[in-house]
Each structure stands twice: as C-alpha cells, then as structure tokens.
Design an enzyme around this catalytic site. Structure first.
Site, PDB file in Angstrom:
ATOM      1  N   GLU A  18      -3.889   1.935   9.938  1.00 33.18           N
ATOM      2  CA  GLU A  18      -3.677   0.951   8.861  1.00 33.18           C
ATOM      3  C   GLU A  18      -2.258   0.418   8.893  1.00 33.18           C
ATOM      4  OE1 GLU A  18      -6.956   3.141   5.965  1.00 33.18           O
ATOM      5  OE2 GLU A  18      -4.822   3.597   5.776  1.00 33.18           O
ATOM      6  N   ASP A  36      -8.419  10.860   0.382  1.00 31.85           N
ATOM      7  CA  ASP A  36      -8.616  10.858  -1.067  1.00 31.85           C
ATOM      8  C   ASP A  36      -7.853  12.009  -1.715  1.00 31.85           C
ATOM      9  OD1 ASP A  36     -10.460   8.766  -0.681  1.00 31.85           O
ATOM     10  OD2 ASP A  36     -12.115  10.181  -0.449  1.00 31.85           O
ATOM     11  N   ASN A  82      -2.761   5.325   6.835  1.00 36.47           N
ATOM     12  CA  ASN A  82      -2.746   6.148   8.033  1.00 36.47           C
ATOM     13  C   ASN A  82      -2.126   5.321   9.153  1.00 36.47           C
ATOM     14  OD1 ASN A  82      -4.802   4.458   9.129  1.00 36.47           O
ATOM     15  ND2 ASN A  82      -6.418   5.792   8.311  1.00 36.47           N
TER      16      ASN A  82
END
Length: 307
Positions: free
Chosen positions: A188, A255, A185
């Site tokens: 990150e 996920d 993301n």
C-alpha cells in the site's frame, strides 16, 4: 505495562463483513479437478473487516460504536447479532435492502486454507443526513477501509479532528489528508507513494513524501515478519523488530494492529509505545488460526512494551 482502555470511546467507520470458516479434512483428491475433497467437520462465523477491528477493540476493553452498512440478509443479521452480543453499539450501522453483506468464506483442509469464496458488491454510501453525529465525542475515530464503498465519500472534515487513525486501501492517500496516523503495509505504501520499496531508506523516503503531501502526523508501516517502521514529522524515524512466530496466519492481522495502536495512542499519546503494543498484539494474533482477537493479558504475557 498494563493499559486500562475501559474509559476509551472509539468510533469505527468502515467496511463491515463476515468471515465464515468451514473446517474439514481430506484424504483424497477430486477426480474432477486437482483439488482436495474436503469433508466438513465444523463451521463458524465471526465479524471481519471493520467488524474485526471492532471486536479487537472490545476484546481489549474499549467502548466501541460502529458506523457502516450490512445487507438486509441472513449474513447481515448474523453480523449485527455478533457485534451486539459483545456489547458493541451498532445503531449507526445501516441495513440496506437489495445489497449483499460482504462475505468471505474460507475452506480449511487439515489445518491449511485451500479455497476462499467472496460475495461482495461495492456500495455508494454515506450516513443518513437527517442524523447528526458528534465526532468529537470519541477519543479515537478509526477508518477501516477495505474499498467496499463505505469510505468512498468522506462526509466529515479531518481538518477539524485530531484523532483519526486510518487503515488504508486506496492508492491515493490524499483521500485521507490530515489524518493523525495511517497504517499501510509495504504494498500500500509503494502504490500510494509511487516509490519502489526496497529497503528501510526507501520506506523513509516514501513516508516523508506522503507526510508532506497529506499532512499526516505519523505513518506506521506494517512490514510483516520484518516488524514495523514509524515515520513522523520533524524527521522522526523508529524501526521496531518483529517477534518471531512459527507458522503465522496473517488473516485479519492488520485489523488487530490498528485497534491496538489506536487504543494505546489514545491512552499514552506516545507513538513508539503504541506501535510496540500493536507489534506485540500482531505477534499474538498471527499465532492464532483465522480471523481472531487479542486481549490485554495476552499482549502483556507476550512482551513488555517497556523494554
């Protein structure tokens, strides 16, 4: 586009956890602290973290094997039972004594999350050295890293594999060097690249730096309600707009994205089609409450990835 993933074999390696939900209502505040007094109406548990990746893969029809750990406790047994009941292979999940299964308990009041209780202990782990795994047997290997310790020591070389897709949590992406695709993301990406992310140009600059340093084929950047950006070698850049969703719940959305992206890429080898498929999957899942899964029919009903 209808994608049949029943012939795709996926290995999910990562941090398995269990998400427990307490759903209730409140009609008064506590006299002891400025928090609502919640009256529980129902409780349920579902696999979280790498377990949620596995559940999404299975929901979309893939053959799934899991590798990681759970604690030798009631939550670990519950997690293994839920995965097994979905037809997921759990033989490579180790049961560890004196180690708590990672647990996230979320308390909802009148449809809104009001508290989360986490139980976790970082583990230093690698698979049983006496068991040999043939990683080339799998169409895709997904590394679902939640920084709980399962992926602190990579015991196989990605130099010899061209099918590894990573959902990262570590600040140093060199740890995932030579992975095919990585799906950070924005936060990150900024931490890993040490480039301030302000706009699409800085996203491209950050990704190109990491591709050069870590030899990734593609970076698929998750931008929340701004969609996704794909950056690849040879100056490949593609921005994908998000689908509007009212009152999104982003719990576990990453996920779902890595699961959908991986399956579509295993089938098509086309990163743009795969990212559009994952983008649509994300739109479906954030429209649901809490940790959730998607099906191919839900994705196909939501958006055509051919348009």
């Amino acid at each position: 586009m209808n994608l049949d993933f029943s012939d795709i074999k996926v290995l999910v390696v990562g941090d398995f956890m269990i998400d427990h939900y307490i759903i209730g209502t409140s009609n008064r505040m506590s006299p002891e602290a400025p928090v609502p007094v919640v009256t529980p109406e129902k409780e349920y548990s579902i696999p979280g973290g790498a377990g949620n990746v596995a559940m999404n893969l299975r929901s979309m029809g893939a053959n799934v094997t899991c590798m990681g750990v759970v604690g030798n406790d009631s939550w670990g047994k519950k997690l293994l039972s839920m995965l097994k009941n979905e037809g997921i292979n759990i033989e490579a999940i180790n049961i560890i004594d004196n180690h708590p299964t990672t647990l996230k308990q979320r308390i909802y009041s009148d449809g809104k999350q009001v508290a989360r209780l986490d139980t976790e202990k970082i583990i230093d782990w690698q698979p049983n050295s006496g068991i040999k795994y043939n990683y080339s047997d799998y169409d895709i290997i997904i590394l679902s890293d939640y920084n709980k310790g399962v992926l602190n020591h990579l015991w196989f070389s990605m130099n010899n594999l061209d099918n590894v897709i990573v959902d990262p949590k570590k600040d140093d992406f060199s740890y995932y060097k030579n992975a095919k695709i990585i799906t950070p993301n924005l936060n990150e990406l900024q931490r890993a690249s040490k480039i301030e992310i302000k706009d699409n140009k800085s996203i491209v600059d950050a990704c190109n730096k990491l591709i050069e340093e870590c030899n990734f084929n593609y970076i698929v950047v998750k931008k929340g309600d701004q969609g996704m950006t794909i950056i690849g070698k040879d100056n490949f850049v593609k921005h994908i707009a998000a689908h509007p969703v009212e009152n999104p719940d982003v719990t576990g959305a990453g996920d779902t994205v890595v699961a959908a992206l991986s399956l579509a890429f295993a089938k098509t080898k086309d990163i743009e089609i795969s990212a559009k498929f994952a983008n649509a999957a994300a739109a479906v899942v954030v429209g649901k409450t809490g940790t959730a899964t998607v099906t191919i029919d839900e994705i196909n009903n939501y958006i055509s990835i051919d348009e």
